[in-house]
Design an enzyme around this catalytic site. Structure first.
Site, PDB file in Angstrom:
ATOM      1  N   GLU A 283      -4.224  14.929 -13.515  1.00 17.31           N
ATOM      2  CA  GLU A 283      -2.342  15.151 -13.251  1.00 17.31           C
ATOM      3  C   GLU A 283      -2.185  14.995 -14.749  1.00 17.31           C
ATOM      4  OE1 GLU A 283      -2.524  10.984 -10.344  1.00 17.31           O
ATOM      5  OE2 GLU A 283      -2.837  10.852 -12.240  1.00 17.31           O
TER       6      GLU A 283
ATOM      7  N   ASP B 284      -2.932  12.214   0.435  1.00 15.23           N
ATOM      8  CA  ASP B 284      -4.356  12.056   1.189  1.00 15.23           C
ATOM      9  C   ASP B 284      -3.569  11.192   1.796  1.00 15.23           C
ATOM     10  OD1 ASP B 284      -4.645   8.537   1.134  1.00 15.23           O
ATOM     11  OD2 ASP B 284      -5.104   9.826  -1.695  1.00 15.23           O
TER      12      ASP B 284
HETATM   13  N1  SAH Z   1     -11.716  10.157  -8.862  1.00 12.01           N
HETATM   14  C1  SAH Z   1     -11.831   8.430  -9.180  1.00 12.01           C
HETATM   15  C2  SAH Z   1     -10.684   7.712  -8.452  1.00 12.01           C
HETATM   16  C3  SAH Z   1      -9.292   7.774  -8.546  1.00 12.01           C
HETATM   17  S1  SAH Z   1      -8.812   6.427  -7.891  1.00 12.01           S
HETATM   18  C4  SAH Z   1     -12.721   8.372  -9.627  1.00 12.01           C
HETATM   19  O1  SAH Z   1     -14.073   9.036  -9.127  1.00 12.01           O
HETATM   20  O2  SAH Z   1     -13.373   7.446 -10.319  1.00 12.01           O
HETATM   21  C5  SAH Z   1      -7.286   6.755  -7.117  1.00 12.01           C
HETATM   22  C6  SAH Z   1      -6.283   7.295  -8.228  1.00 12.01           C
HETATM   23  O3  SAH Z   1      -5.301   8.336  -6.954  1.00 12.01           O
HETATM   24  C7  SAH Z   1      -4.937   6.457  -8.309  1.00 12.01           C
HETATM   25  O4  SAH Z   1      -5.129   6.308  -9.872  1.00 12.01           O
HETATM   26  C8  SAH Z   1      -4.777   6.113  -6.895  1.00 12.01           C
HETATM   27  O5  SAH Z   1      -2.963   5.607  -7.994  1.00 12.01           O
HETATM   28  C9  SAH Z   1      -4.302   7.745  -6.936  1.00 12.01           C
HETATM   29  N2  SAH Z   1      -4.975   7.160  -5.105  1.00 12.01           N
HETATM   30  C10 SAH Z   1      -4.122   8.489  -4.434  1.00 12.01           C
HETATM   31  N3  SAH Z   1      -5.043   7.914  -3.012  1.00 12.01           N
HETATM   32  C11 SAH Z   1      -4.931   6.876  -2.693  1.00 12.01           C
HETATM   33  C12 SAH Z   1      -5.039   5.912  -2.157  1.00 12.01           C
HETATM   34  N4  SAH Z   1      -5.219   6.558  -0.896  1.00 12.01           N
HETATM   35  N5  SAH Z   1      -5.045   4.713  -2.604  1.00 12.01           N
HETATM   36  C13 SAH Z   1      -4.983   3.796  -3.501  1.00 12.01           C
HETATM   37  N6  SAH Z   1      -5.084   5.072  -4.390  1.00 12.01           N
HETATM   38  C14 SAH Z   1      -4.990   6.654  -4.494  1.00 12.01           C
END
Ligand code: SAH
Length: 248
Positions: free
Chosen positions: A12, A216
């Protein structure tokens, strides 16, 4: 005026870091802060990492060490409201912690001592209009590329000004999603940092602008949709959002 620009994922923010002119880098607390200008505006750009604690600590450093006057957060989120689809943009009107619960001492969601459920979030007078002007059907191909417009059906991007819920949880179950819908009915999307940013900014009396793109639908398909969107689309959205905000 100095803008502190942050995002929770490398995808991002990496494109925004590349926009910084005359960059100078400082490392503090495991974060890399890039100082310079974008469109002649003074900026400090940083990848904050995921979650509320990471976001709060990064905002505090931006304020205390870099003396920023405004925070800008850009990132992705799970859509909660049924009229939102992948690629739509939510500019936060307010933020709430969906995992704050000190019952029976306080009502659910209320932040103790501050006594607030919702933190109001700053929205520049023309930001919504300018984002709508940027993310038109004509422009979207030049922002993300034809392949991804087709893949994610990004032809009709909607930009709305609504409440956002944050918590230390990747929301991907109907149970949690429905709990948020039923108890925080004005919330448009869910993510993991916005309310932490809004709380620290409230406490320091600094405006923040929080812009989230739906990646999503915060249900069982969330992890499948989320990854390619984060990888191929989020970076270009962030560049367009930050450019729009700073060129006002
Ligand atoms: N890719 C990372 C996990 C990211 S967590 C890993 O593999 O460890 C998700 C990130 O996207 C967070 O920064 C949150 O703010 C955002 N996000 C997108 N969709 C989300 C959802 N359904 N629930 C919570 N956060 C979400």
């Amino acid at each position: 005026m100095i803008y502190g620009i942050m995002a929770a994922m490398p995808e991002e923010i990496e494109g925004v870091v590349k926009l910084v002119e005359n960059p100078e880098v400082k490392f503090i607390g495991g974060r890399e802060y890039t100082i310079g200008t974008i469109h002649d505006k003074n900026v400090v750009v940083v990848f904050s990492r995921w979650g509320k604690v990471a976001a709060a600590s990064t905002v505090t450093t931006l304020i205390d060490v870099f003396h920023v006057n405004q925070i800008v957060f850009t990132g992705i989120a799970g859509g909660i409201h049924h009229d939102l689809k992948v690629g739509d943009i939510v500019v936060a009107s307010s933020c709430v912690f969906h995992d704050m619960d000190t019952r029976p001492l306080n009502d659910r969601y209320v932040v103790p001592l501050i006594n607030k459920k919702y933190f109001d979030v700053h929205v520049g007078a023309r930001l919504l209009e300018n984002l709508q002007g940027m993310f038109t059907s004509n422009n979207i191909v030049s922002i993300v590329g034809q392949e991804w417009v087709e893949q994610f059906k990004l032809n009709e991007v909607m930009v709305v000004n609504r409440a956002i819920a944050s918590g230390d949880q990747f929301v991907n179950s109907h149970e949690v999603r429905n709990d948020i819908i039923n108890n925080l009915s004005d919330v448009a999307c869910v993510e993991m940092e916005g309310a932490a940013v809004a709380q620290i900014c409230f406490e320091h009396d600094i405006p923040c602008t929080i812009v989230r793109t739906i990646s999503d639908s915060a249900d069982h398909s969330a992890s499948i949709d989320f990854e390619p969107f984060a990888k191929y689309v989020a970076s270009n959205y962030s560049i367009a959002i930050v450019s729009t905000l700073l060129s006002d």
